[in-house]
Write a protein that holds these residues in place. Structure first.
Motif, mmCIF file in Angstrom:
data_model
loop_
_atom_site.group_PDB
_atom_site.id
_atom_site.type_symbol
_atom_site.label_atom_id
_atom_site.label_comp_id
_atom_site.label_asym_id
_atom_site.label_seq_id
_atom_site.Cartn_x
_atom_site.Cartn_y
_atom_site.Cartn_z
ATOM 1 N N PHE B 107 0.853 -1.189 0.000
ATOM 2 C CA PHE B 107 0.000 0.000 0.000
ATOM 3 C C PHE B 107 0.892 1.243 0.000
ATOM 4 N N GLN B 108 1.923 1.200 0.823
ATOM 5 C CA GLN B 108 2.870 2.316 0.913
ATOM 6 C C GLN B 108 4.269 1.787 1.253
ATOM 7 N N ASN B 117 1.467 -2.948 4.066
ATOM 8 C CA ASN B 117 0.747 -3.695 3.024
ATOM 9 C C ASN B 117 -0.354 -4.606 3.553
ATOM 10 N N THR B 120 -5.435 -0.867 5.617
ATOM 11 C CA THR B 120 -5.547 0.574 5.378
ATOM 12 C C THR B 120 -6.077 1.251 6.636
ATOM 13 N N THR B 146 4.772 -3.014 -7.265
ATOM 14 C CA THR B 146 3.531 -2.256 -7.128
ATOM 15 C C THR B 146 3.410 -1.213 -8.237
ATOM 16 N N THR B 150 -1.664 5.013 -6.535
ATOM 17 C CA THR B 150 -2.909 4.338 -6.194
ATOM 18 C C THR B 150 -3.937 4.642 -7.283
ATOM 19 N N SER B 155 0.796 8.854 -4.654
ATOM 20 C CA SER B 155 2.038 8.091 -4.681
ATOM 21 C C SER B 155 2.049 7.052 -3.559
ATOM 22 N N LYS B 156 2.439 5.826 -3.912
ATOM 23 C CA LYS B 156 2.598 4.802 -2.884
ATOM 24 C C LYS B 156 3.958 4.929 -2.199
ATOM 25 N N CYS B 161 4.988 6.239 6.263
ATOM 26 C CA CYS B 161 3.721 5.551 6.010
ATOM 27 C C CYS B 161 2.621 6.071 6.924
ATOM 28 N N THR B 176 8.251 -0.470 -9.669
ATOM 29 C CA THR B 176 6.939 0.066 -10.020
ATOM 30 C C THR B 176 6.783 0.079 -11.537
ATOM 31 N N THR B 206 5.714 11.745 -7.033
ATOM 32 C CA THR B 206 5.930 11.267 -5.659
ATOM 33 C C THR B 206 5.991 12.415 -4.657
#
Lengths: 241, 216
Positions: B107-108, B117, B120, B146, B150, B155-156, B161, B176, B206
């Protein structure tokens, strides 16, 4: 003569009491002792705490036990799956308690209980929300968290073959949690396809020695085998194609 | 040319970086694709945390064996040399530092290598960890696969985080669809850029301070 064989799944689950902690083997559907779980549903014990990697798949086995409302708490690593609708519903309605444990800590806590270890330090989950409230120690410059054993009153395990001493051989990745859960319960109950003569199991292939096992019950050959040979012809749920 | 590469192309790119002879765990979801692109003749042993080393590709539909699955609960096959083991041994392989590489989704990822990950943190969300926390701290090299952004275009890759962590300072590299980012003591270093994306685009997308370490 030692004979741990019982003749029916109903006899196998006899004595599982309300409020018991029951470990149930399996990873998803693989190695889930469905026949024993069905017998447990029939037997009616409720208020159970269940230890499993997941929280049920589809509407069978563990999911069916949850659907009956017989489970008050589940200790697992991965409840949310595409086919975990029974658990999802109960959880959202607040009808089931969840203790979420990282999979490796879950395995090691079970192993520790069976091995007589009072607790151990694990590096898993350091720096995460799961570390909150846990004793932390630094060894050799690295941080670890205190983890405590998980014991159970009963373990329900699915093996492949057994003998009357309770020696167990498993099949492929259906082994998963079976060998460690078998060590961690007061009473370990194993279903297998077949109970063979003492001496028929290759001693090198016995994964769970009978010392850890109290009852074994034969439930018949799984649908994708014939006389021990893999024949396929089923889907992942084990249903005929 | 597009702004980036497809998921399959990314899986193929990651596969190039998996060394001969390594023991590798591919996380559930997109990382599983990496197995399909391992170069012919390169011997790599795949670990699946439900208790197997030597995992092979999926079987023909009529040869599905419900006892033989991967961590994503998909049917797999056993290659010659396969070994089965129970869960405590399987996680000893991770925690004990025996696994060379794992590839996880995210996720981040923060610029210090923190990984989120598993949750959320949203209300009503049902959390699930599985083996991710053990893998994140256990494998010698933790790679993330990833999309950079998203679905909402965020930006992931982040300064720190906002979602609950899976592991602290554990990620070595992020693959990515737009670029490859190495985690360094000074933050993310961009080592490779895909498609028409430029380094300036990455800075903008980002919002991070990035180091341009591309060889071109």
């Amino acid at each position: 003569m030692i004979d741990k064989t019982v003749s029916s799944v109903a006899d196998a689950v006899a004595g599982i009491h309300d409020g018991a902690t029951v470990m149930i083997g399996g990873f998803g559907r693989a190695g889930q002792p469905v026949e024993l779980i069905n017998a447990l549903i029939e037997q009616g014990a409720s208020g159970l705490t269940i230890v499993n990697n997941n929280a049920g798949n589809g509407d069978v086995g563990l999911a069916a036990l949850l659907a009956k409302g017989h489970v008050k708490k589940i200790i697992c690593s991965f409840p949310r799956q595409s086919d975990s609708w029974v658990f999802d519903g109960l959880y959202r309605e607040g009808k089931i308690e969840l203790e979420l444990v990282p999979q490796g800590n879950l395995a090691e806590r079970i192993r520790a209980a069976g091995a007589g270890i009072g607790g151990f330090y694990s590096p898993t989950a350091v720096g995460t929300p799961l570390a909150e409230g846990k004793e932390s120690r630094v060894f050799d410059g690295r941080e670890y968290l205190l983890e405590l054993p998980i014991k159970a009153d009963f373990a329900l395990v699915s093996g492949y073959r057994a003998d009357r001493w309770g020696n167990i051989a498993y099949r492929e990745t259906a082994r998963n949690f079976g060998p460690i859960m078998a060590t961690a319960a007061e009473t370990t109950i194993v279903q297998v396809d077949e109970i063979v003569e003492l001496g028929a199991l290759d001693p090198e292939a016995i994964v769970t020695p009978g010392i850890f096992v109290n009852r074994v019950v034969a439930v018949g050959e799984r649908r994708w085998l014939r006389n021990g040979e893999f024949v396929g012809g089923v889907n992942l749920e084990g249903e005929a194609l | 040319m597009s702004t980036g590469i497809s998921r399959e192309q990314l899986a193929a790119r990651i596969a190039q970086d998996i060394p001969e002879g390594s023991y590798v765990n591919l996380g559930i979801g997109a990382p599983t694709l990496v197995a399909d692109f391992l170069p012919q003749g390169r011997e790599v042993i795949l670990h699946t945390e439900n208790g197997m080393l030597g995992m092979g590709p999926s079987p023909e539909p009529d040869r599905v064996d419900p006892d033989l699955i991967n961590a994503g609960k998909q049917a797999v096959t056993a290659l010659p040399g396969t070994a089965y083991f129970h869960h405590a041994d399987s996680f000893a392989m991770m925690r004990g530092g025996h696994l060379d590489v794992c590839v996880l989704g995210a996720f981040q990822v923060a610029e210090n290598g923190d990984l989120a990950n598993w949750s959320t943190g949203g209300p009503g969300a049902i959390p699930a960890i599985g083996g991710a926390m053990d893998l994140a701290i256990g494998a010698k090299s933790v790679y993330v696969m990833t999309d950079l952004l998203t679905k909402n275009g965020e930006s992931k890759l982040v300064t720190s985080c906002t979602y609950p962590l899976t592991g602290a300072r554990c990620v070595a590299r992020v693959y990515t669809d737009r670029a490859i980012f190495d985690v360094t003591p000074d933050g993310f270093a961009v080592t490779e850029i895909f498609g028409e994306t430029t380094f300036a685009d990455l800075l903008e997308l980002t919002g991070l301070q990035l180091k341009d370490a591309t060889q071109r």
